[in-house]
Design a protein around this motif. Structure first.
Motif, short mmCIF file in Angstrom:
data_model
loop_
_atom_site.label_atom_id
_atom_site.label_comp_id
_atom_site.label_asym_id
_atom_site.label_seq_id
_atom_site.Cartn_x
_atom_site.Cartn_y
_atom_site.Cartn_z
N VAL A 1 0.88 -1.16 0.00
CA VAL A 1 0.00 0.00 0.00
C VAL A 1 0.92 1.22 0.00
N ILE A 2 0.87 2.00 -1.07
CA ILE A 2 1.70 3.21 -1.17
C ILE A 2 1.04 4.30 -0.34
N ASN A 3 1.82 4.88 0.57
CA ASN A 3 1.25 5.83 1.53
C ASN A 3 1.74 7.26 1.39
N SER A 4 2.72 7.50 0.51
CA SER A 4 3.29 8.85 0.39
C SER A 4 3.89 9.00 -1.01
N LEU A 5 4.16 10.23 -1.39
CA LEU A 5 4.82 10.45 -2.68
C LEU A 5 6.20 9.79 -2.67
N GLU A 6 6.86 9.86 -1.52
CA GLU A 6 8.18 9.24 -1.41
C GLU A 6 8.09 7.73 -1.68
N GLN A 7 7.09 7.08 -1.10
CA GLN A 7 6.92 5.64 -1.35
C GLN A 7 6.57 5.39 -2.81
N ALA A 8 5.77 6.27 -3.40
CA ALA A 8 5.40 6.11 -4.82
C ALA A 8 6.66 6.19 -5.69
N ARG A 9 7.52 7.16 -5.39
CA ARG A 9 8.76 7.30 -6.18
C ARG A 9 9.65 6.09 -6.00
N ARG A 10 9.74 5.62 -4.76
CA ARG A 10 10.57 4.44 -4.48
C ARG A 10 10.05 3.24 -5.28
#
Ligand SMILES: *Cc1c(COP(=O)(O)O)cnc(C)c1O
Length: 345
Positions: free
Chosen positions: A104-113
């Motif tokens: 579950v992607i929870n932040s823009l940072e996680q999305a970029r990762r």
């Protein structure tokens, strides 16, 4: 030689667990109920519960930690497992890709990762007001979000167990987000959210507590059945005199001669000190009051109502969650998730 069994035990009522899932799935209308199985199925045990939920029809399972994936993946396909905490560290994203589990992607940072490592199907949490995990609605236009391949778009209700204006506000905020991100399924409701009605169900619901016998809203009383049943054995009995004190700090003083039993259950097993004052154990219908403080591994009960009991006899531990929560002022969630390891062997 075989290790002796502990003198306490947890029994899972598989019929009640499957029945609770089916009832919540029905209440979800056209949405499919999944199952929150984090924290070792809220303390009742993944191996006890996940096969039952799978066989009842659940096809989507939620854990919090990456460390919880393995136990669940022994029973269900990896693509049915979602990790709510998301990929906070690169190797977690790599693990998701290798294992086929969906983050579950929870932040823009996680999305970029996730995108940087090659990504693939994932879920996306939107924060509509709980301010815990999730991307803000205002961030949904970011290219990192557009690059995701979103299976389930999620948000989480902060006060679904109350009649609070927050529920309708979060519902409206979630609805407004749906056109902004391409997705296969949308999901908002936890157990209590299911009881708020079909507006909250979308495509998939995420019950946890109510699967395991918790009743977060009165609408679910009468539908949800107790799943976990706990028993503990008497390991010693004794006679005490008027004026004798029982347990740590001597907070109970006998007002007459009486027979008492020491029972193999304590706060290390999740039977918290809050369950001492006013709490009871049972022998069938007979009520055995708890005397003094709950110890780590033991609790003492009065045996006046069950004079025939002795060493090795099993007692019932009341574990109707709404009742136990009222008696102890400990939440139903906590009463479940504090259950100790000795009950789950
Ligand atoms: C734990 C959790 C659930 C399940 O909630 P219950 O109140 O136990 O039904 C659903 N969704 C998310 C995101 C959760 O963290």
């Amino acid at each position: 030689m075989k290790t002796p069994e502990p003198t306490l035990r947890l029994t899972i009522d598989a019929d009640a667990l499957a029945g609770n899932w089916r009832a919540l799935d029905q209440l979800s209308g056209t949405a499919a109920a999944g199952a929150a199985v984090k924290a070792d199925c809220y303390g009742l045990g993944v191996d006890n519960c996940v096969p039952v939920l799978r066989d009842a029809g659940a096809r989507q399972f939620f854990v919090a930690h990456w460390s919880e994936v393995d136990a669940v993946a022994r029973h269900v396909p990896p693509e049915q497992i979602a990790v709510l905490h998301g990929p906070v560290r690169d190797h977690e994203a790599a693990y998701a890709i290798a294992s086929g589990v969906l983050p579950v992607i929870n932040s823009l940072e996680q999305a970029r990762r996730w995108n940087a490592l090659g990504g693939g199907a994932c879920h996306l949490m939107i924060d509509t007001g709980i301010n815990r995990l999730g991307v803000a609605p205002s961030e949904l236009g970011d290219p990192a979000i557009a690059a995701l391949s979103v299976d389930m778009l999620l948000s989480h209700l902060a006060s679904a167990d109350e009649d609070d204006a927050t529920n309708a506000a979060q519902l409206a905020a979630f609805r407004a987000c749906l056109p902004m991100v391409a997705h296969r399924r949308a999901s908002l409701a936890n157990s209590a959210g299911i009881a708020l009605g079909s507006d909250y169900a979308f495509d998939a619901t995420r019950p946890g507590l109510a699967l395991y016998g918790g009743v977060p809203r009165d609408e679910l009383a009468g539908t949800i059945r107790q799943v976990g049943h706990i028993e503990a054995a008497i390991i010693q009995t004794r006679r005490i005199s008027a004026g004798d004190k029982v347990g740590y700090n001597g907070v109970y003083t006998a007002d007459k001669p009486m027979r008492v039993g020491t029972v193999s259950l304590g706060y290390a097993d999740g039977f918290l000190r809050a369950r001492g004052p006013g709490g009871v154990l049972r022998d069938g219908e007979a009520i055995l009051p708890i005397l003094g403080k709950v110890s780590m591994d033991m609790v003492v009960v009065g045996l006046e109502n069950a004079p025939g009991l002795g060493d090795g006899d099993w007692l019932g531990v009341p574990f109707d969650l709404p009742d136990a929560a009222r008696q102890s002022s400990v939440s139903q969630y906590e009463l479940l998730t504090v259950l100790g390891k000795r009950l789950r062997n």
